[in-house]
Design an enzyme around this catalytic site. Structure first.
Site, PDB file in Angstrom:
ATOM      1  CE1 TYR A  16      -4.155   1.415   0.681  1.00 21.95           C
ATOM      2  CE2 TYR A  16      -3.119   2.613   2.473  1.00 21.95           C
ATOM      3  CZ  TYR A  16      -4.186   2.414   1.629  1.00 21.95           C
ATOM      4  OH  TYR A  16      -5.279   3.200   1.735  1.00 21.95           O
ATOM      5  CB  SER A 254      -9.131   5.587   6.872  1.00 15.19           C
ATOM      6  OG  SER A 254     -10.336   5.435   6.167  1.00 15.19           O
ATOM      7  CE  LYS A 255      -5.112  -1.409   2.988  1.00 13.39           C
ATOM      8  NZ  LYS A 255      -4.110  -2.279   3.533  1.00 13.39           N
ATOM      9  NE  ARG A 256     -13.061   1.167   8.063  1.00 12.42           N
ATOM     10  CZ  ARG A 256     -13.792   1.749   9.013  1.00 12.42           C
ATOM     11  NH1 ARG A 256     -15.097   1.737   8.924  1.00 12.42           N
ATOM     12  NH2 ARG A 256     -13.217   2.288  10.053  1.00 12.42           N
ATOM     13  N   GLY A 258     -10.927   4.680   1.042  1.00 12.20           N
ATOM     14  CA  GLY A 258     -10.391   4.622  -0.319  1.00 12.20           C
ATOM     15  C   GLY A 258      -9.776   5.945  -0.766  1.00 12.20           C
TER      16      GLY A 258
END
Ligand code: GLU
Length: 482
Positions: A16, A254-256, A258
């Site tokens: 990532y 955050s990754k969530r 996107g």
């Protein structure tokens, strides 16, 4: 040290590329380039549990795409390799032993059970978990006995119990900690792998890194690293810690959501150059008003004195705005190349992509805006005849019928199906009938698309979908209008 500027980007292969990491890479790159120095890529993979398949490709791919090309790295030996920490495994034990001899580190034989128990007791009494130092007190004989018996060990840093340790950071200034607050952290694990805390110091020294540029999350650990440098008698690098990149004052990207990685942004249709330009400004201000910079321009003007210590807010709206600016500045050919995959993903039937791109370039801020504008290409959208009513254009379903009835034979006759020719034919008719442009063109757009808003008007749509489908749609519209 040679006096030459050598910076490094030292990502861990987590699969990532957080925009904060990319920014760190960019600043390290810019520091090296602006000083005529060397930019090193080092892979920090000593935490094998965190290793993610394909993660290296993401790192290499992102740096290559963004143009942050390294002078030395795993695939480019500059005499300081290997550049992957797990390939350097053999050398850390030696350095750890040197520290033991200097009294700055010690063997620790505590097993998991004892450490768990120790932590439970610390937790119960409200203390922060830390190593209690039991093995610090072992005599050389006791240590030798355990080593001979093959008892597994780690090597820990022996923190001074009194005094303070301080250093100067270019961005954050004077940083000082009480040594009594420093935990005897592990330097070398049971499997012989170094921890990040040890490897970063040894490698930065061996690779002659002159400027350590990284995220501010390492600021509080840096005194511990400096104690290691001191114990070895090594010169300290210059430290440049960068502020965190946040979504807003409270939340991290955050990754969530996107929105946190370079890959997320590219998948949403942002342009690489715009992303790079925008993240450069997350925490760094150039002198003057200019905001749009190519990488080469940044290389010329970059200076770490422009880095701010307040958290940078990643403003998606601002990025969108900047991306739109990059899209407008593209040549038609560049835009075509960038937009085509997005068009292909949204459109099944053949169409004139050149005309489509011509109208889209003015009508999208990110490439991801494209698909939602294109349903009309494959089919007229379901619409109510009331869509022909426009107060502004002074049209109704009745006038639309009149307009389209007049237009149909004119277009039918047209041989050369280009925007210019369709335009000329429509405007000749408008002049002949002495009507307003909108009286003719509004119904044309509705008939060909079934949509109120389209990239380009009826004329462009006709060119985009081609003559045959234009005729079909006009006839269908007239049938619908009775
Ligand atoms: N491997 C660390 C990370 O990915 C790098 C920290 C540093 O630059 O020293 O966060």
């Amino acid at each position: 040290m040679s006096g030459k500027v050598r910076t490094r980007f030292a990502p861990s292969p987590t699969g990532y590329m957080h925009v904060g990491n990319l920014r760190t890479a960019l600043y390290a790159y810019l520091k090296a380039r602006s000083a005529g120095g060397t930019f090193v890529l080092r892979i920090e993979d000593t935490d094998q549990e965190r290793f993610v398949e394909g993660a290296l490709d993401i790192i290499y791919g992102t740096l290559r795409e963004t143009g942050l090309l390294w002078d030395e790295g795993p695939d480019k030996d500059g005499g300081f390799g290997p550049y992957v920490q797990s390939d350097r495994k053999g050398l850390y034990l030696d350095y750890a032993k040197q520290l033991i001899e200097k009294g700055a580190a010690y063997y620790c034989f505590c097993d998991k059970e004892r450490l768990d128990e120790m932590r439970a007791v610390q937790k119960a009494s409200g203390q922060a978990p830390h190593y209690d130092g039991q093995c610090r007190e072992l005599t050389p004989e006791q240590v030798q006995e355990k080593l001979d018996a093959g008892v597994p060990y780690v090597i820990r840093q022996k923190m001074p119990r009194t005094g303070t340790t301080s250093f100067e950071d270019v961005v954050y200034g004077h940083i000082e900690v009480e040594n009594s607050t420093l935990d005897d952290q592990i330097l070398l694990k049971t499997d012989g792998m170094p921890t990040y805390n040890f490897a970063n110091v040894v490698d930065d020294h061996l690779m002659e890194i002159s400027h350590v540029i990284r995220g501010s999350e390492y600021l509080s650990s840096t005194p511990k690293y400096n104690l290691l440098y001191q114990a070895f008698g090594w010169p300290l690098p210059v430290y440049i810690h960068c502020p965190p990149v946040m979504k807003d004052a409270q939340n991290k990207l955050s990754k969530r959501n996107g929105d946190a990685s370079y890959q997320d942004l590219i998948a949403k249709g942002y342009l690489t150059a715009a992303v790079l330009n925008y993240i450069a400004l997350c925490g760094w201000s150039p002198k003057g008003e200019q905001e749009i910079f190519s990488l080469e321009e940044m290389e010329k003007i970059w200076s770490e004195s422009g880095i701010s210590k307040s958290p940078a807010i990643f403003d998606s709206e601002k990025l969108r705005f900047m991306n739109a600016e990059y899209i407008r500045r593209m040549t038609p050919e560049e835009f075509f190349a960038a937009a085509e995959p997005w068009i292909d993903q949204a459109v099944k039937t053949p169409c004139d992509k050149k005309v489509l791109c011509h109208v889209l370039q003015q009508r999208c801020e990110v490439l991801g805006d494209i698909p939602a504008q294109l349903p009309f290409v494959d089919a007229v959208q379901e619409y109510d005849v009331e869509m022909y009513t426009s107060k502004k254009m002074k049209t109704t379903p009745e006038t639309a019928k009149e307009a389209l009835t007049a237009l149909l034979p004119v277009l039918e006759e047209l041989q050369d199906w280009t925007v210019e020719k369709i335009h000329a034919a429509c405007f000749d008719l408008i002049a002949k009938l002495e009507v307003k442009n909108g009286w003719m063109l509004w119904p044309l757009r509705v008939a060909l698309s079934g949509m109120q808003f389209t990239p380009g008007g009826g004329i462009e749509i006709a060119a985009i979908i081609g003559k045959e489908r234009t005729m079909e749609r006009l006839r269908a519209a007239l049938a619908k209008l009775g």
